[in-house]
Scaffold this motif. Structure first.
Motif, mmCIF file in Angstrom:
data_model
loop_
_atom_site.group_PDB
_atom_site.id
_atom_site.type_symbol
_atom_site.label_atom_id
_atom_site.label_comp_id
_atom_site.label_asym_id
_atom_site.label_seq_id
_atom_site.Cartn_x
_atom_site.Cartn_y
_atom_site.Cartn_z
ATOM 1 N N ARG A 96 0.748 -1.001 -0.049
ATOM 2 C CA ARG A 96 0.079 -0.894 0.041
ATOM 3 C C ARG A 96 1.170 1.373 -0.179
ATOM 4 O O ARG A 96 0.579 2.190 -0.698
ATOM 5 C CB ARG A 96 -1.060 0.315 1.671
ATOM 6 N N ALA A 97 1.816 1.456 0.748
ATOM 7 C CA ALA A 97 2.307 2.641 0.638
ATOM 8 C C ALA A 97 3.255 2.896 -0.560
ATOM 9 O O ALA A 97 3.570 4.124 -0.384
ATOM 10 C CB ALA A 97 4.071 2.339 1.638
ATOM 11 N N LYS A 98 3.770 1.792 -0.973
ATOM 12 C CA LYS A 98 4.942 1.701 -1.924
ATOM 13 C C LYS A 98 3.596 2.404 -4.100
ATOM 14 O O LYS A 98 4.424 3.021 -3.820
ATOM 15 C CB LYS A 98 5.251 0.173 -2.367
ATOM 16 N N ALA A 99 2.567 1.961 -3.398
ATOM 17 C CA ALA A 99 2.146 2.257 -4.508
ATOM 18 C C ALA A 99 0.960 3.692 -4.378
ATOM 19 O O ALA A 99 1.601 4.762 -5.336
ATOM 20 C CB ALA A 99 0.873 1.305 -4.660
ATOM 21 N N LEU A 100 0.942 3.606 -3.330
ATOM 22 C CA LEU A 100 0.287 5.180 -2.923
ATOM 23 C C LEU A 100 1.615 6.438 -2.741
ATOM 24 O O LEU A 100 1.428 7.229 -3.914
ATOM 25 C CB LEU A 100 0.160 5.542 -1.602
ATOM 26 N N SER A 101 2.792 6.242 -2.715
ATOM 27 C CA SER A 101 4.317 6.674 -2.417
ATOM 28 C C SER A 101 4.205 6.585 -4.228
ATOM 29 O O SER A 101 4.989 8.022 -4.520
ATOM 30 C CB SER A 101 5.451 5.884 -2.810
ATOM 31 N N ALA A 102 4.367 5.540 -4.761
ATOM 32 C CA ALA A 102 4.700 6.049 -6.421
ATOM 33 C C ALA A 102 3.773 6.779 -7.391
ATOM 34 O O ALA A 102 3.401 7.809 -8.237
ATOM 35 C CB ALA A 102 5.248 4.165 -7.047
ATOM 36 N N CYS A 103 2.194 6.851 -6.480
ATOM 37 C CA CYS A 103 0.929 6.901 -7.431
ATOM 38 C C CYS A 103 1.150 8.830 -7.311
ATOM 39 O O CYS A 103 0.675 9.428 -8.202
ATOM 40 C CB CYS A 103 -0.713 6.610 -7.069
ATOM 41 N N ASP A 104 1.055 9.358 -5.969
ATOM 42 C CA ASP A 104 1.555 10.362 -5.721
ATOM 43 C C ASP A 104 2.422 10.831 -6.472
ATOM 44 O O ASP A 104 2.579 12.488 -6.672
ATOM 45 C CB ASP A 104 1.624 10.641 -4.159
ATOM 46 N N ALA A 105 3.549 10.749 -6.836
ATOM 47 C CA ALA A 105 4.509 11.385 -7.366
ATOM 48 C C ALA A 105 4.267 11.376 -8.901
ATOM 49 O O ALA A 105 4.755 12.264 -9.539
ATOM 50 C CB ALA A 105 5.893 10.175 -7.440
ATOM 51 N N ALA A 106 3.528 10.601 -8.970
ATOM 52 C CA ALA A 106 3.298 10.682 -11.055
ATOM 53 C C ALA A 106 1.876 11.436 -10.932
ATOM 54 O O ALA A 106 1.842 11.542 -12.190
ATOM 55 C CB ALA A 106 3.228 9.118 -11.009
ATOM 56 N N LYS A 107 1.185 11.630 -10.322
ATOM 57 C CA LYS A 107 -0.236 12.494 -10.262
ATOM 58 C C LYS A 107 -0.679 13.747 -10.843
ATOM 59 O O LYS A 107 -0.030 14.045 -10.653
ATOM 60 C CB LYS A 107 -1.071 12.352 -9.573
ATOM 61 N N ARG A 108 -1.664 14.093 -11.646
ATOM 62 C CA ARG A 108 -1.239 15.501 -12.148
ATOM 63 C C ARG A 108 -1.652 16.593 -11.311
ATOM 64 O O ARG A 108 -1.769 17.243 -10.629
ATOM 65 C CB ARG A 108 -1.205 15.611 -13.451
ATOM 66 N N GLY A 109 -3.319 15.962 -10.967
ATOM 67 C CA GLY A 109 -4.287 16.253 -10.153
ATOM 68 C C GLY A 109 -4.396 17.225 -8.030
ATOM 69 O O GLY A 109 -2.965 16.409 -7.603
ATOM 70 N N GLN A 110 -4.248 17.600 -7.995
ATOM 71 C CA GLN A 110 -4.235 18.047 -6.189
ATOM 72 C C GLN A 110 -4.416 16.737 -5.403
ATOM 73 O O GLN A 110 -4.269 16.624 -4.307
ATOM 74 C CB GLN A 110 -4.954 19.297 -6.214
ATOM 75 N N THR A 111 -5.725 15.789 -5.308
ATOM 76 C CA THR A 111 -5.914 15.099 -4.305
ATOM 77 C C THR A 111 -4.778 14.337 -4.343
ATOM 78 O O THR A 111 -4.821 13.208 -5.544
ATOM 79 C CB THR A 111 -7.508 14.649 -5.013
ATOM 80 N N ALA A 112 -4.858 13.499 -2.654
ATOM 81 C CA ALA A 112 -4.021 12.642 -2.819
ATOM 82 C C ALA A 112 -4.207 11.145 -3.536
ATOM 83 O O ALA A 112 -5.781 10.670 -3.307
ATOM 84 C CB ALA A 112 -3.890 12.366 -1.260
ATOM 85 N N CYS A 113 -3.606 10.591 -3.488
ATOM 86 C CA CYS A 113 -4.280 9.028 -4.574
ATOM 87 C C CYS A 113 -4.554 7.415 -3.271
ATOM 88 O O CYS A 113 -4.544 8.024 -2.043
ATOM 89 C CB CYS A 113 -2.752 8.361 -4.789
ATOM 90 N N GLU A 114 -5.258 7.010 -4.007
ATOM 91 C CA GLU A 114 -5.924 6.393 -2.530
ATOM 92 C C GLU A 114 -6.204 4.408 -3.496
ATOM 93 O O GLU A 114 -5.491 4.640 -4.547
ATOM 94 C CB GLU A 114 -7.693 6.620 -2.748
ATOM 95 N N ILE A 115 -6.103 3.977 -2.302
ATOM 96 C CA ILE A 115 -6.055 2.082 -2.740
ATOM 97 C C ILE A 115 -7.231 1.952 -3.436
ATOM 98 O O ILE A 115 -8.053 2.430 -2.511
ATOM 99 C CB ILE A 115 -4.815 1.213 -1.143
ATOM 100 N N VAL A 116 -6.716 1.286 -4.357
ATOM 101 C CA VAL A 116 -8.470 0.732 -4.994
ATOM 102 C C VAL A 116 -8.825 -0.366 -5.177
ATOM 103 O O VAL A 116 -9.259 -1.308 -5.641
ATOM 104 C CB VAL A 116 -8.786 1.251 -6.117
ATOM 105 N N ALA A 117 -7.301 -1.520 -4.840
ATOM 106 C CA ALA A 117 -7.555 -2.439 -4.642
ATOM 107 C C ALA A 117 -6.188 -3.269 -3.808
ATOM 108 O O ALA A 117 -5.391 -2.649 -3.888
ATOM 109 C CB ALA A 117 -7.083 -2.995 -6.408
ATOM 110 N N MET A 118 -6.644 -4.543 -3.102
ATOM 111 C CA MET A 118 -5.426 -5.071 -2.756
ATOM 112 C C MET A 118 -5.778 -6.707 -3.570
ATOM 113 O O MET A 118 -6.588 -6.711 -2.963
ATOM 114 C CB MET A 118 -5.476 -4.872 -1.134
#
Length: 192
Positions: A96-118
């Motif tokens: 979860r931490a790794k996916a969120l960190s990588a997503c937040d680094a790559a996103k264009r929007g302002q809202t923090a990334c969220e986990i959608v599946a595990m």
């Protein structure tokens, strides 16, 4: 001395046992590690995730090795480079931490990334020792059937795992793990 090693693909790992805890034995590992066959996918409902996108996320998740998490940006949706699957980790927390960190680094929007599946092993229940699918496979093929002194080392941050056998196996496994992972956080997870 025989050393077998591997680095978990796309893997930043944390061991289920607290660093510094005593390693478990082969018999204890056998009782705790999960089968390589099958996985369970948990979709996390999100208001911004359409049913079609949820179905797509589920299809992607079903292809991931445990432990895995998929993160996406609510502002960007799932069909972009910010949707990240972190897979083949030793714990769900790290995936979860790794996916969120990588997503937040790559996103264009302002809202923090969220986990959608595990993704977890089939019939998952909390245990002291959890290893990635890749490390579990190495334990099954390269560790559990070997007689005599042996050690299984992992890097909680990089995902490297090493099997060493023979005299001084623990020291050799730690050394090879540190060299391969290029880090000093390796620990012995299983030792006999």
């Amino acid at each position: 001395m025989r050393i077998v090693g591997a680095i978990g693909v796309f893997s930043l790992c944390v061991f289920g046992v607290v660093a510094g805890a005593e390693p478990v034995s082969n018999a204890e590992a056998k009782a705790q590690l999960f089968s390589l066959k099958g996985r369970e996918v948990e979709l996390i409902p999100r208001d911004w995730l359409t049913p079609d996108n949820a179905a797509l996320v589920e299809q992607v998740a079903e292809q991931q090795l445990y432990y895995a998490a998929i993160a996406a940006s609510p502002d960007d949706g799932i069909l972009n480079s910010a949707t990240i699957a972190a897979a083949n980790d030793h714990t769900m927390d790290v995936a979860r931490a790794k996916a969120l960190s990588a997503c937040d680094a790559a996103k264009r929007g302002q809202t923090a990334c969220e986990i959608v599946a595990m993704v977890r092993p089939r019939n998952f229940e909390p245990v002291e020792l959890t290893l990635s699918h890749g490390a579990t496979e190495a334990w099954r093929k390269s560790y559990r059937r070997v007689r005599g002194e042996k050690a299984f080392a992992i890097s909680p941050t990089v995902g490297t795992f090493i099997v060493a056998t023979g005299e001084g196996a623990a020291s050799a496994a730690l050394s090879a793990c540190a060299e391969q992972a290029q880090t000093d956080d390796c620990l012995i997870a299983i030792q006999d």
